[in-house]
Design a protein around this motif. Structure first.
Motif, PDB file in Angstrom:
ATOM      1  N   ALA A  99      -5.873   7.856   0.972  1.00  0.00           N
ATOM      2  CA  ALA A  99      -5.065   8.178  -0.203  1.00  0.00           C
ATOM      3  C   ALA A  99      -5.555   7.488  -1.470  1.00  0.00           C
ATOM      4  CB  ALA A  99      -3.596   7.826   0.039  1.00  0.00           C
ATOM      5  N   GLY A 100      -6.876   7.276  -1.570  1.00  0.00           N
ATOM      6  CA  GLY A 100      -7.454   6.757  -2.795  1.00  0.00           C
ATOM      7  C   GLY A 100      -7.210   5.284  -3.064  1.00  0.00           C
ATOM      8  N   GLN A 101      -6.822   4.523  -2.052  1.00  0.00           N
ATOM      9  CA  GLN A 101      -6.565   3.100  -2.223  1.00  0.00           C
ATOM     10  C   GLN A 101      -7.800   2.274  -1.864  1.00  0.00           C
ATOM     11  OE1 GLN A 101      -2.163   2.292  -0.853  1.00  0.00           O
ATOM     12  NE2 GLN A 101      -3.104   3.713   0.582  1.00  0.00           N
ATOM     13  N   ILE A 102      -7.956   1.129  -2.506  1.00  0.00           N
ATOM     14  CA  ILE A 102      -9.053   0.213  -2.223  1.00  0.00           C
ATOM     15  C   ILE A 102      -8.462  -1.173  -1.970  1.00  0.00           C
ATOM     16  CG2 ILE A 102     -11.181  -0.854  -3.055  1.00  0.00           C
ATOM     17  CD1 ILE A 102     -11.500   2.128  -2.751  1.00  0.00           C
ATOM     18  N   ALA A 103      -8.658  -1.716  -0.786  1.00  0.00           N
ATOM     19  CA  ALA A 103      -8.273  -3.096  -0.492  1.00  0.00           C
ATOM     20  C   ALA A 103      -9.462  -4.002  -0.769  1.00  0.00           C
ATOM     21  CB  ALA A 103      -7.830  -3.234   0.958  1.00  0.00           C
ATOM     22  N   PHE A 104      -9.199  -5.258  -1.120  1.00  0.00           N
ATOM     23  CA  PHE A 104     -10.311  -6.167  -1.421  1.00  0.00           C
ATOM     24  C   PHE A 104      -9.862  -7.605  -1.369  1.00  0.00           C
ATOM     25  CE2 PHE A 104      -8.240  -5.059  -5.395  1.00  0.00           C
ATOM     26  CZ  PHE A 104      -8.210  -6.233  -6.134  1.00  0.00           C
ATOM     27  N   TRP A 105     -10.848  -8.487  -1.294  1.00  0.00           N
ATOM     28  CA  TRP A 105     -10.613  -9.932  -1.361  1.00  0.00           C
ATOM     29  C   TRP A 105     -10.723 -10.385  -2.811  1.00  0.00           C
ATOM     30  CZ3 TRP A 105     -13.983 -12.294   3.129  1.00  0.00           C
ATOM     31  CH2 TRP A 105     -13.545 -11.774   4.358  1.00  0.00           C
ATOM     32  N   PRO A 106     -10.082 -11.513  -3.169  1.00  0.00           N
ATOM     33  CA  PRO A 106     -10.202 -12.012  -4.543  1.00  0.00           C
ATOM     34  C   PRO A 106     -11.618 -12.488  -4.824  1.00  0.00           C
ATOM     35  CG  PRO A 106      -9.160 -13.660  -3.166  1.00  0.00           C
ATOM     36  CD  PRO A 106      -9.288 -12.423  -2.316  1.00  0.00           C
ATOM     37  N   GLY A 107     -12.043 -12.382  -6.062  1.00  0.00           N
ATOM     38  CA  GLY A 107     -13.376 -12.842  -6.431  1.00  0.00           C
ATOM     39  C   GLY A 107     -13.554 -14.326  -6.152  1.00  0.00           C
ATOM     40  N   ARG A 108     -14.778 -14.695  -5.855  1.00  0.00           N
ATOM     41  CA  ARG A 108     -15.070 -16.088  -5.501  1.00  0.00           C
ATOM     42  C   ARG A 108     -15.121 -17.010  -6.707  1.00  0.00           C
ATOM     43  NH1 ARG A 108     -19.957 -13.714  -2.084  1.00  0.00           N
ATOM     44  NH2 ARG A 108     -19.753 -12.304  -3.861  1.00  0.00           N
ATOM     45  N   ASN A 109     -14.908 -16.453  -7.915  1.00  0.00           N
ATOM     46  CA  ASN A 109     -14.867 -17.282  -9.117  1.00  0.00           C
ATOM     47  C   ASN A 109     -13.488 -17.897  -9.354  1.00  0.00           C
ATOM     48  OD1 ASN A 109     -13.359 -15.066  -9.901  1.00  0.00           O
ATOM     49  ND2 ASN A 109     -14.859 -14.303 -11.377  1.00  0.00           N
ATOM     50  N   SER A 110     -12.537 -17.626  -8.449  1.00  0.00           N
ATOM     51  CA  SER A 110     -11.194 -18.229  -8.474  1.00  0.00           C
ATOM     52  C   SER A 110     -10.312 -17.729  -9.609  1.00  0.00           C
ATOM     53  CB  SER A 110     -11.270 -19.762  -8.534  1.00  0.00           C
ATOM     54  OG  SER A 110     -11.950 -20.280  -7.409  1.00  0.00           O
ATOM     55  N   VAL A 111     -10.749 -16.714 -10.363  1.00  0.00           N
ATOM     56  CA  VAL A 111      -9.928 -16.205 -11.460  1.00  0.00           C
ATOM     57  C   VAL A 111      -8.691 -15.485 -10.923  1.00  0.00           C
ATOM     58  CG1 VAL A 111      -9.858 -14.570 -13.386  1.00  0.00           C
ATOM     59  CG2 VAL A 111     -11.863 -16.043 -13.047  1.00  0.00           C
ATOM     60  N   ARG A 112      -8.865 -14.617  -9.946  1.00  0.00           N
ATOM     61  CA  ARG A 112      -7.733 -13.856  -9.412  1.00  0.00           C
ATOM     62  C   ARG A 112      -6.869 -14.721  -8.500  1.00  0.00           C
ATOM     63  NH1 ARG A 112      -6.664  -8.538  -9.371  1.00  0.00           N
ATOM     64  NH2 ARG A 112      -8.755  -7.993 -10.093  1.00  0.00           N
ATOM     65  N   ASP A 113      -7.486 -15.584  -7.717  1.00  0.00           N
ATOM     66  CA  ASP A 113      -6.744 -16.449  -6.794  1.00  0.00           C
ATOM     67  C   ASP A 113      -7.502 -17.755  -6.629  1.00  0.00           C
ATOM     68  OD1 ASP A 113      -5.349 -17.709  -4.781  1.00  0.00           O
ATOM     69  OD2 ASP A 113      -6.054 -16.372  -3.190  1.00  0.00           O
ATOM     70  N   LEU A 116      -8.443 -18.638  -3.071  1.00  0.00           N
ATOM     71  CA  LEU A 116      -9.381 -17.756  -2.360  1.00  0.00           C
ATOM     72  C   LEU A 116      -8.855 -17.378  -0.985  1.00  0.00           C
ATOM     73  CD1 LEU A 116     -12.766 -19.524  -3.250  1.00  0.00           C
ATOM     74  CD2 LEU A 116     -11.707 -17.565  -4.396  1.00  0.00           C
ATOM     75  N   ASP A 117      -7.541 -17.138  -0.905  1.00  0.00           N
ATOM     76  CA  ASP A 117      -6.900 -16.927   0.391  1.00  0.00           C
ATOM     77  C   ASP A 117      -5.843 -15.833   0.299  1.00  0.00           C
ATOM     78  OD1 ASP A 117      -6.732 -17.444   3.048  1.00  0.00           O
ATOM     79  OD2 ASP A 117      -5.561 -19.263   2.877  1.00  0.00           O
ATOM     80  N   SER A 118      -6.230 -14.692  -0.243  1.00  0.00           N
ATOM     81  CA  SER A 118      -5.284 -13.598  -0.432  1.00  0.00           C
ATOM     82  C   SER A 118      -5.978 -12.265  -0.194  1.00  0.00           C
ATOM     83  CB  SER A 118      -4.673 -13.648  -1.842  1.00  0.00           C
ATOM     84  OG  SER A 118      -5.690 -13.671  -2.828  1.00  0.00           O
ATOM     85  N   LEU A 119      -5.155 -11.222  -0.045  1.00  0.00           N
ATOM     86  CA  LEU A 119      -5.640  -9.859   0.160  1.00  0.00           C
ATOM     87  C   LEU A 119      -4.964  -8.971  -0.872  1.00  0.00           C
ATOM     88  CD1 LEU A 119      -7.311  -7.921   1.992  1.00  0.00           C
ATOM     89  CD2 LEU A 119      -5.259  -7.649   3.392  1.00  0.00           C
ATOM     90  N   TRP A 120      -5.741  -8.089  -1.513  1.00  0.00           N
ATOM     91  CA  TRP A 120      -5.267  -7.290  -2.638  1.00  0.00           C
ATOM     92  C   TRP A 120      -5.503  -5.811  -2.377  1.00  0.00           C
ATOM     93  CZ3 TRP A 120      -3.518  -9.801  -7.277  1.00  0.00           C
ATOM     94  CH2 TRP A 120      -3.596 -11.197  -7.211  1.00  0.00           C
ATOM     95  N   ILE A 121      -4.826  -4.964  -3.184  1.00  0.00           N
ATOM     96  CA  ILE A 121      -5.033  -3.527  -3.063  1.00  0.00           C
ATOM     97  C   ILE A 121      -4.922  -2.886  -4.442  1.00  0.00           C
ATOM     98  CG2 ILE A 121      -2.585  -2.984  -2.628  1.00  0.00           C
ATOM     99  CD1 ILE A 121      -3.657  -0.880  -0.578  1.00  0.00           C
ATOM    100  N   ARG A 122      -5.828  -1.941  -4.700  1.00  0.00           N
ATOM    101  CA  ARG A 122      -5.718  -1.090  -5.884  1.00  0.00           C
ATOM    102  C   ARG A 122      -5.184   0.247  -5.435  1.00  0.00           C
ATOM    103  NH1 ARG A 122      -7.720   3.068  -8.970  1.00  0.00           N
ATOM    104  NH2 ARG A 122      -8.056   2.686 -11.205  1.00  0.00           N
ATOM    105  N   LEU A 123      -4.024   0.626  -5.968  1.00  0.00           N
ATOM    106  CA  LEU A 123      -3.399   1.889  -5.612  1.00  0.00           C
ATOM    107  C   LEU A 123      -4.124   3.044  -6.296  1.00  0.00           C
ATOM    108  CD1 LEU A 123       0.329   0.765  -5.940  1.00  0.00           C
ATOM    109  CD2 LEU A 123      -1.123   0.738  -3.902  1.00  0.00           C
ATOM    110  N   ALA A 124      -3.837   4.254  -5.853  1.00  0.00           N
ATOM    111  CA  ALA A 124      -4.516   5.427  -6.406  1.00  0.00           C
ATOM    112  C   ALA A 124      -4.218   5.617  -7.892  1.00  0.00           C
ATOM    113  CB  ALA A 124      -4.106   6.674  -5.624  1.00  0.00           C
TER     114      ALA A 124
END
Length: 332
Positions: A99-113, A116-124
């Protein structure tokens, strides 16, 4: 794991007229002759992608790691043409979901998390949501996997660098609940069956003299909490990293001691009986399983990629390819 060092590769962008509505969608992506391509079921190439070290494929999208200079970026492209669709900044290791979704890990530059211990998703629709946040510290994500509808996700979280402890967690998007599934510090590589009802994972129980870890495969039924050891590993034979091929069968690496050294191949295991069937011509290289297609693709002994069906009959061979990932492989 897909791991490829490439030179600069040009992306092929075809016009709309070049891709007829009836053209079959690509069902596999792989490195081929120094570049990354998507392939249709008949083995013909569909799109050529920029240089990358990780790729994940759905029916119409292919997501790749594209960051440089310490800035992690996910590049999402049309699987049929290679045309760029959008980018996700501060993220890496994508999984192209239904359904057009993309799951991903946070960037290793620590900006998003910073942990570095989370799971994310971009919805359609373009919104980005955090699916799961764990405590961080010495532990980080080691792998993640989704069921066939992307409602449930399982992750291995821990340290496989110097402490060597890890456990398995479940996230249910419908209930918004996170549940710890193991607490033995020896469990990793969890995968969900397509219907989301059963988790298979590797449980380590011994360190062999040459550093290889003796690993069992455990099945956990989520509704009842019942666990069952499907295949017992030892320092003579070990089974890391399982993946569901069908509801009733799993594919796993198998390590065997042969003449004093370890040799790795793939084995199909019946979940009802534990009966194991070796996958001919398989190696310890990359393998990809798609339960939606009921296909297994793997790096072939002697070179190339072989794709087989659930009965291990050869569907096709790509003689110059490597590092396969099938559409519907919802792991990283």
């Amino acid at each position: 794991m897909r791991c490829l060092t490439l030179g600069i590769a040009a992306a092929i962008a075809l016009t709309a007229g070049d891709v007829a509505a009836a053209t079959p969608l690509p069902n596999l992506a792989a490195a081929d002759s120094g570049i990354v391509k998507t392939f249709r079921a008949d083995g013909t190439a569909a799109a050529t992608l920029p240089a990358t070290s990780w790729w994940s494929l759905s029916d119409t999208r292919v997501a790749i790691d594209a960051g440089t200079g310490g800035n992690d970026v996910i590049d999402v492209r049309d699987s049929r043409t290679g045309a760029a669709r959008y980018a996700i900044v501060n993220g890496f290791r994508p999984i192209a979901l239904p359904a057009g979704q993309i799951a991903f890990w946070p960037g290793r530059n620590s900006v998003r998390d910073p942990l570095l211990d989370s799971l994310w998703i971009r919805l359609a629709d373009g919104r980005i949501r955090k699916l799961l946040q764990l405590a961080g510290g010495d532990d980080t994500l080691l792998s993640s996997s989704f069921d066939g509808t992307a409602r449930r996700a399982v992750v291995a979280n821990g340290n496989d660098v110097d402490i060597f402890r890890y456990d398995v967690w479940l996230r249910d998007r419908k209930t918004a609940r996170t549940k710890r599934l193991t607490a033995d510090h020896r469990s990793r590589w969890p995968v969900l069956r397509s219907d989301g009802a059963v988790v298979a994972y590797t449980r380590e129980h011994g360190i062999c003299a040459d550093g290889v870890r003796a690993s069992d495969i455990v099945l956990l039924t989520l509704k009842t909490g019942k666990r069952r050891t499907l295949t017992k590993g030892s320092c003579a034979r070990t089974y890391p990293q399982p993946a569901f091929l069908t509801n009733g069968s799993i594919v796993s690496y198998r390590g065997r001691r042969v003449a004093g050294a370890w040799a790795f191949d793939l084995v199909r295991i019946a979940t009802a009986t534990g009966v194991r069937t070796a996958v001919p011509r398989s190696t310890g290289g990359t393998f990809s399983v798609s339960q939606s297609q009921r296909l297994l693709a793997f790096d072939r002994a002697g070179g190339g990629v072989e794709i087989v069906d659930r009965d291990l009959h050869t569907a096709r061979v790509l003689p110059t390819a490597s590092g396969p990932t099938l559409a519907g492989d919802l792991r990283n």
